[in-house]
Design a protein around this motif. Structure first.
Motif, PDB file in Angstrom:
ATOM      1  N   TRP A 197     -66.156 -53.929  46.480  1.00 26.77           N
ATOM      2  CA  TRP A 197     -66.021 -55.268  47.055  1.00 26.77           C
ATOM      3  C   TRP A 197     -67.352 -56.023  47.020  1.00 26.77           C
ATOM      4  O   TRP A 197     -67.408 -57.172  46.574  1.00 26.77           O
ATOM      5  CB  TRP A 197     -65.510 -55.197  48.493  1.00 26.77           C
ATOM      6  N   SER A 198     -68.411 -55.383  47.486  1.00 26.04           N
ATOM      7  CA  SER A 198     -69.702 -56.062  47.621  1.00 26.04           C
ATOM      8  C   SER A 198     -70.291 -56.453  46.272  1.00 26.04           C
ATOM      9  O   SER A 198     -70.858 -57.544  46.129  1.00 26.04           O
ATOM     10  CB  SER A 198     -70.683 -55.154  48.364  1.00 26.04           C
TER      11      SER A 198
ATOM     12  N   PHE B 241     -65.548 -65.311  45.923  1.00 25.40           N
ATOM     13  CA  PHE B 241     -66.243 -66.330  46.718  1.00 25.40           C
ATOM     14  C   PHE B 241     -67.428 -66.967  46.000  1.00 25.40           C
ATOM     15  O   PHE B 241     -67.980 -67.962  46.485  1.00 25.40           O
ATOM     16  CB  PHE B 241     -66.727 -65.718  48.042  1.00 25.40           C
TER      17      PHE B 241
ATOM     18  N   HIS C  96     -66.377 -59.576  45.748  1.00 25.70           N
ATOM     19  CA  HIS C  96     -66.871 -60.704  46.546  1.00 25.70           C
ATOM     20  C   HIS C  96     -67.462 -61.810  45.668  1.00 25.70           C
ATOM     21  O   HIS C  96     -67.109 -62.989  45.845  1.00 25.70           O
ATOM     22  CB  HIS C  96     -67.897 -60.217  47.568  1.00 25.70           C
ATOM     23  N   PRO C  97     -68.363 -61.500  44.715  1.00 23.45           N
ATOM     24  CA  PRO C  97     -68.865 -62.574  43.839  1.00 23.45           C
ATOM     25  C   PRO C  97     -67.766 -63.220  43.010  1.00 23.45           C
ATOM     26  O   PRO C  97     -67.822 -64.433  42.729  1.00 23.45           O
ATOM     27  CB  PRO C  97     -69.885 -61.852  42.946  1.00 23.45           C
TER      28      PRO C  97
ATOM     29  N   LEU D 164     -71.217 -56.018  55.638  1.00 25.18           N
ATOM     30  CA  LEU D 164     -70.210 -54.987  55.456  1.00 25.18           C
ATOM     31  C   LEU D 164     -70.859 -53.619  55.211  1.00 25.18           C
ATOM     32  O   LEU D 164     -70.431 -52.607  55.780  1.00 25.18           O
ATOM     33  CB  LEU D 164     -69.302 -55.354  54.286  1.00 25.18           C
TER      34      LEU D 164
ATOM     35  N   VAL E 285     -71.993 -61.638  53.767  1.00 28.83           N
ATOM     36  CA  VAL E 285     -70.866 -60.750  54.057  1.00 28.83           C
ATOM     37  C   VAL E 285     -71.033 -59.368  53.428  1.00 28.83           C
ATOM     38  O   VAL E 285     -70.823 -58.350  54.101  1.00 28.83           O
ATOM     39  CB  VAL E 285     -69.538 -61.405  53.641  1.00 28.83           C
ATOM     40  N   PRO E 286     -71.390 -59.244  52.139  1.00 28.43           N
ATOM     41  CA  PRO E 286     -71.577 -57.893  51.582  1.00 28.43           C
ATOM     42  C   PRO E 286     -72.632 -57.071  52.317  1.00 28.43           C
ATOM     43  O   PRO E 286     -72.417 -55.884  52.585  1.00 28.43           O
ATOM     44  CB  PRO E 286     -71.998 -58.175  50.138  1.00 28.43           C
TER      45      PRO E 286
END
Length: 519
Positions: free
Chosen positions: A473-474, A482, A478-479, A493, A489-490
């Motif tokens: 995700w990170s 978003f 996510h990139p 998290l 956020v990453p």
């Protein structure tokens, strides 16, 4: 010793290959310390503000930088020029500073040698693998840039003397360590209780004499380190630099500790109360600025002060101190010190994520003592190493840090499997088989046979799978979803998820210490 040098040489070759990699702000921090200790008289070291990266380590580390500056001047005088050297990033700086860290790791080499020389060959080799090939040390010291290997070497030397019953020498080296880096003082209560009970608790006259000798040794070390600054009337300035309590509760990247959950809870409560119509003000100051003068305001929950964190660390240490007082066993001191640094990492003030090295490296010497210890270390070292990934945020370093962690995990798995499959598992099988025969439970006698090789529990396996999900995700999702939005956020998290892992490790260590018998 020759075998040990081979392991050290292999790790050194890897470090040399990484010299051209990522250059963090800490390069300029330590370059500035080289310059100010070389260019200014001692009386101005802790007053200089030419660079924002002012000297904030204890005096012995400042003397160490002064020693290195002699050679830096011979290689490139601009390195130690206080004005012209600002933000100097030539190859001479990079190569010089990288190589000084590599050479200073010889202190770690000696500490590991002292702690492992009396162990059997399989345990020795296992510890060498865990320490010298630690991806955490490579990431923090030889990519990001610091001198943790050198300092941890002094800690291991101190622990080696304590395990051999040479308490005076152990206390001496711990005092030296505190005068190099004061953040190691978290273990001072454990040292005090253990040395007082094990070394000084031997009758009124003899005990008082030993206490006086131990106190004189410690005072002598601090006198050598701080004496010149006391002479110049600067001790308050030195302490002010060393303990800038005006900094925020958390570092710029939230270390995965207890305070992450406290901050998230406060922000969550404030958000929901605003939705319900309550007039909740949003604090202006940052938790993570890290500069002197910042504070750590909370919208809902009580404010946290440095004194509160100090009290929480002591409270968490209490079971360990009680054990050390009741039964000061030399064989337990490394485990107790490791637990102390875990407490400091979880509950301390303005903790850096790099401080996880303080408990992961010493815990390697505990890992070889039993199968459960090995399983715990395998899992914790992966979690702690992953928590350091945000330190290397540039794209070209991503394959390096991932490969370092994957290779080390595989090597650890193979090494622990070789160590415990024929040892601990066989003993466990015998114990379970005898118990089953006594209870006449015919269906359970194969329970131990199913445990083939080195395995970890279901909770730990599930957590590691979650670690992989967090990384996907990170780093990728996510990139993709978003873009440049919500960049925090990453990081948040990773801090939260790794914080859960470190908390689990702390509970595991606390449970082990509480249940350990008072022989």
């Amino acid at each position: 010793m020759s075998d040990l040098l081979w392991f050290f040489a292999i790790s050194t070759c890897l470090k040399l290959l990484l010299i051209p990699s990522y250059h963090s702000t800490d390069f300029e921090v330590h370059r500035n310390w080289l310059a100010l200790t070389h260019s200014l008289p001692l009386s101005q070291w802790y007053f200089d503000e030419t660079s924002p990266w002012t000297l904030d380590y204890p005096p012995l580390f400042a003397y160490f930088e002064r020693f290195l500056s002699i050679f830096a001047y011979l290689i490139d005088p601009q390195i130690v020029d206080l004005q012209k050297g600002l933000n100097y990033t030539s190859n001479s700086v990079i190569f010089f500073q990288r190589i000084t860290v590599i050479l200073s790791d010889s202190c770690l080499l000696y500490g590991v040698y002292r702690l492992t020389k009396d162990l059997d060959s399989r345990k020795r080799i296992l510890i060498w693998v865990l320490v010298f090939w630690s991806p955490m040390l490579v990431i923090v010291d030889h990519l990001h840039f610091q001198y943790n290997g050198f300092l941890l070497g002094i800690l291991l030397i101190s622990l080696s003397f304590l395990e051999q019953g040479k308490d005076l020498a152990g206390g001496f080296f711990f005092a030296v360590l505190l005068c190099f880096k004061h953040l190691f003082a978290v273990a001072a209560p454990v040292y005090f209780v253990y040395l007082f009970r094990h070394y000084c608790w031997c009758g009124l006259v003899k005990g008082f004499r030993r206490l006086s000798v131990l106190g004189a040794v410690v005072v002598a070390v601090f006198a050598v380190a701080y004496g010149p600054f006391v002479y110049h009337g600067q001790i308050q300035q030195v302490l002010r630099r060393m303990f800038p309590f005006g900094r925020g509760l958390c570092h710029a990247y939230w270390a995965p500790n207890f305070w992450v959950f406290y901050i998230i809870l406060d922000k969550g409560l404030a958000f929901f109360l605003r939705k319900l119509g309550f007039a909740i003000q949003t604090p202006e100051a940052s938790f993570t600025g890290g500069l002197v003068g910042d504070s750590s305001p909370f919208a809902i929950l009580p404010q946290i002060t440095p004194l509160a964190t100090f009290a929480m660390v002591l409270l968490a240490l209490a079971p360990c101190l009680i054990k050390a007082w009741r039964n000061p066993q030399p064989g337990m001191i490394t485990r107790w010190v490791t637990y102390a640094y875990t407490c400091g990492f979880l509950f301390g003030w303005h903790v850096h994520e790099k401080a996880s090295l303080h408990f992961v490296i010493p815990l390697a010497f505990v890992a070889v003592q039993g199968l459960e210890n090995a399983r715990h270390y395998f899992w914790l070292s992966i979690v702690s190493c992953y928590s350091l990934f945000p330190l290397l945020f540039e794209a070209q370093e991503y394959p390096i840090k991932v490969l370092l962690l994957l290779l080390h995990s595989i090597i650890m798995w193979l090494a622990f499997s070789a160590q415990f499959t024929k040892g601990e598992e066989a003993k466990a099988a015998v114990r379970i088989k005898k118990k089953d025969e006594q209870l006449k439970l015919k269906g359970n006698s194969s329970r131990a046979d199913k445990k083939e090789g080195f395995v970890i529990g279901g909770v730990e396996k599930s957590y590691l799978v979650g670690l992989l999900v967090v990384e996907i995700w990170s780093q990728f999702l996510h990139p993709l979803i978003f873009g440049d939005k919500l960049p925090f956020v990453p990081l948040m998290l990773i801090s939260i998820y790794c914080g859960l892992g470190i908390m689990y490790s702390w509970i595991w260590q606390l449970r082990w210490i509480i249940r350990s018998p008072n022989l």
